[in-house]
Scaffold this active site. Structure first.
Site, PDB file in Angstrom:
ATOM      1  N   HIS A   1     -55.916   8.389 -74.709  1.00  0.00           N
ATOM      2  CA  HIS A   1     -55.689   9.706 -75.303  1.00  0.00           C
ATOM      3  C   HIS A   1     -56.965  10.542 -75.322  1.00  0.00           C
ATOM      4  O   HIS A   1     -58.079  10.049 -75.169  1.00  0.00           O
ATOM      5  CB  HIS A   1     -55.110   9.570 -76.719  1.00  0.00           C
ATOM      6  CG  HIS A   1     -56.035   8.925 -77.718  1.00  0.00           C
ATOM      7  ND1 HIS A   1     -56.974   9.632 -78.438  1.00  0.00           N
ATOM      8  CD2 HIS A   1     -56.155   7.626 -78.123  1.00  0.00           C
ATOM      9  CE1 HIS A   1     -57.623   8.808 -79.252  1.00  0.00           C
ATOM     10  NE2 HIS A   1     -57.152   7.588 -79.073  1.00  0.00           N
TER      11      HIS A   1
ATOM     12  N   CYS B   1     -57.466   1.984 -79.610  1.00  0.00           N
ATOM     13  CA  CYS B   1     -57.018   2.819 -78.492  1.00  0.00           C
ATOM     14  C   CYS B   1     -58.222   3.327 -77.696  1.00  0.00           C
ATOM     15  O   CYS B   1     -59.364   3.221 -78.129  1.00  0.00           O
ATOM     16  CB  CYS B   1     -56.184   3.986 -79.003  1.00  0.00           C
ATOM     17  SG  CYS B   1     -54.537   3.479 -79.555  1.00  0.00           S
TER      18      CYS B   1
END
Length: 543
Positions: free
Chosen positions: A439, A458
């Site tokens: 992301h 992440c």
């Protein structure tokens, strides 16, 4: 000797030296292309084509009765000979073919392939080969030798190409599916190769590249004491004994090619220091600071073990991949975008902290999500959001968060789309049980750090718009302009890719780059030592 003649000889030698140097430079250029693996001095791929001399399955069974430590490869050996209509594989015109000795050379020297184990019946193989070499052409081929060579090939393939079994990779946090190679078919295809055609080895290309550096570092370790260099910070213009020591060290490591006798820190040394810093994941300042000196002083035996550990990891990966795919190397803090084995581009990433490590696994990117909501994980709700609400009643509105429901005694919290969203303006989903994805992020400054382990697991991408354009390149609907508009729309939008793109989240602390330079990175999750202990002992090391 006449002085003019002497000068002529010296001049000639100088020209020859320049020519050799130029040839060496040209020889290095192909290293930037895909590494081609040949079985040079190993098993060159031209095997026996004879079909008259045959054995039967009962003889194979009898062989494994006499050599039970090879019985694990019995089914592969039988299948191999069955595909050859049980023709001998290692004899031609009554003589053992050259490839037999080449295989034996690999078997006898497994340490060159980074393997600590020994193949069973090594002495027996040596004795059988010596006996075969002493026989005349009229002597009947040795059935035991033919079966021994084939069995040893499969044992060799297991150790060198497969490596430790799946229980070891899993125990070391490796959740990328292990490669699958049918070594029976592979050997059979080698036997059918044209005489002058050589074969690639069934292992990921980094393995062979690291193997070449393993040889160099072992030779260095034998020849050099590698004493620590002690000095304060060194920079251009400085002059000291330590400068000479740095020059010699970088010369030995092939980063520096200048004069090692001068004690002056010149521009050529600065350039060499930058090369060293880049391949060790350090800020390329060109000055020898504390971090650079520490990397220079790492013992060669430590580096050798680092190479061995990453050779083992290379054994676990697919041999090759066609089409587009992404690869994130966690210790390198880099995303690499590939088409087949061609690197298209790469960029910095931020990975998980040591307390929230990014999982090593693979998946397929299926969705691009523009202007995403961030569904706050329960652990962050519990440890950060709820304490924040207690301190400040406006915490949720200040962070553009909202509570949507309640689950397991905790509020379900999400952050609204926008530039302040923790996921940034776009995320890339490859459904997995680890809840990890790629992301964007509003915290751009972290990409400038040399060590970028800051996330909760992440992976934050420096160039998310470029990645979105890459993944949506086959869609006429999406252009750089429409992608930019969707990223800033403030309304979540899911896009399903026409074709899923594989992504590999891997962990390599030693690897070669596209300039064929050996790179090292810090073992940020402390995984190397445990795997090293397993490779040496043969036992899975405890956490």
């Amino acid at each position: 000797m006449n002085i003019n003649r002497y000068r002529s000889i010296i001049s000639l030698l100088f020209v020859v030296a320049l020519f050799i140097c130029a040839c060496n430079q040209e020889a290095k250029k192909p290293a930037r292309k895909k590494a081609k693996k040949h079985w040079d001095n190993t098993i060159p791929g031209s095997f026996s084509q004879q079909v008259d001399l045959k054995l039967d399955s009962n003889q194979v069974d009898s062989f494994f009765t006499h050599y039970p430590d090879l019985k694990a490869y019995g089914d592969q050996v039988k299948s191999f000979y069955r595909n050859r209509q049980f023709a001998y594989a290692w004899y031609e015109n009554g003589q053992v073919i050259e490839q037999a000795n080449n295989l034996a050379n690999r078997v006898m020297n497994l340490e060159n392939d980074g393997v600590y184990k020994q193949i069973p019946y090594k002495k027996t193989l040596d004795s059988l080969l010596n006996g075969a070499g002493a026989k005349s052409k009229s002597t009947k081929p040795d059935l035991t030798l033919d079966l021994m060579l084939t069995s040893q090939y499969f044992a060799f393939a297991k150790m060198v190409y497969d490596g430790e079994d799946a229980s070891v990779s899993k125990a070391n946090g490796w959740n990328v599916p292990r490669k699958k190679v049918n070594y029976n078919q592979y050997l059979d295809s080698l036997l059918k190769k044209p005489a002058k055609q050589q074969a690639d080895e069934p292992v990921y290309r980094q393995y062979d590249l690291l193997k070449s550096f393993l040889k160099k570092y072992r030779a260095l370790d034998t020849a050099e004491k590698w004493l620590p260099i002690t000095t304060k910070k060194l920079k251009t213009g400085d002059s000291s004994l330590a400068v000479k020591q740095v020059k010699r060290r970088l010369y030995l490591l092939e980063d520096y090619k200048g004069d090692t006798l001068s004690s002056k820190y010149d521009t050529s040394l600065k350039a060499a220091v930058k090369i060293f810093q880049r391949r060790n994941g350090l800020a390329a300042s060109g000055a020898v600071d504390a971090g650079t000196l520490a990397a220079m002083n790492v013992p060669l035996k430590t580096r050798i073990m680092q190479i061995l550990v990453n050779m083992e990891r290379s054994r676990w990966l697919p041999v090759t991949i066609s089409g587009d795919y992404l690869a994130v190397n966690i210790p390198e803090f880099q995303l690499h975008v590939y088409h087949a084995d061609s690197l298209l581009w790469n960029c910095n990433v931020v990975v998980g902290q040591t307390t929230h490590p990014t999982t090593i696994f693979s998946g397929d990117i299926k969705y691009v999500v523009f202007s995403p909501y961030w569904n706050v994980p329960p652990s962050i709700v519990r440890n950060e959001v709820l304490p924040g609400i207690k301190r400040n009643s406006n915490y949720l509105s200040a962070h553009r968060m909202e509570i949507t429901s309640k689950e397991d005694g905790l509020p379900v919290v999400r952050q609204k789309p926008g530039e302040a969203n923790s996921l940034g303006l776009v995320k890339f989903l490859f459904p997995n049980s680890y809840n990890i994805y790629l992301h964007d992020t509003p915290s751009k400054s972290l990409f400038g750090e040399t060590s970028r382990a800051f996330s909760h697991g992440c992976i934050r991408v420096l160039e998310p718009a470029k990645l979105a354009n890459f993944l949506l390149a086959d869609s006429a609907k999406w252009s750089p302009a429409t992608i930019k508009k969707a990223m800033h729309a403030g309304k979540e939008q899911y896009i399903t890719l026409k074709k899923k793109v594989p992504v590999f989240i891997a962990y390599f602390t030693a690897f070669t780059d596209r300039d064929n330079r050996l790179n090292f990175r810090k073992d940020i999750y402390n995984l190397d030592d445990r795997l090293a202990a397993t490779l040496i002992s043969g036992q899975i090391a405890a956490k």
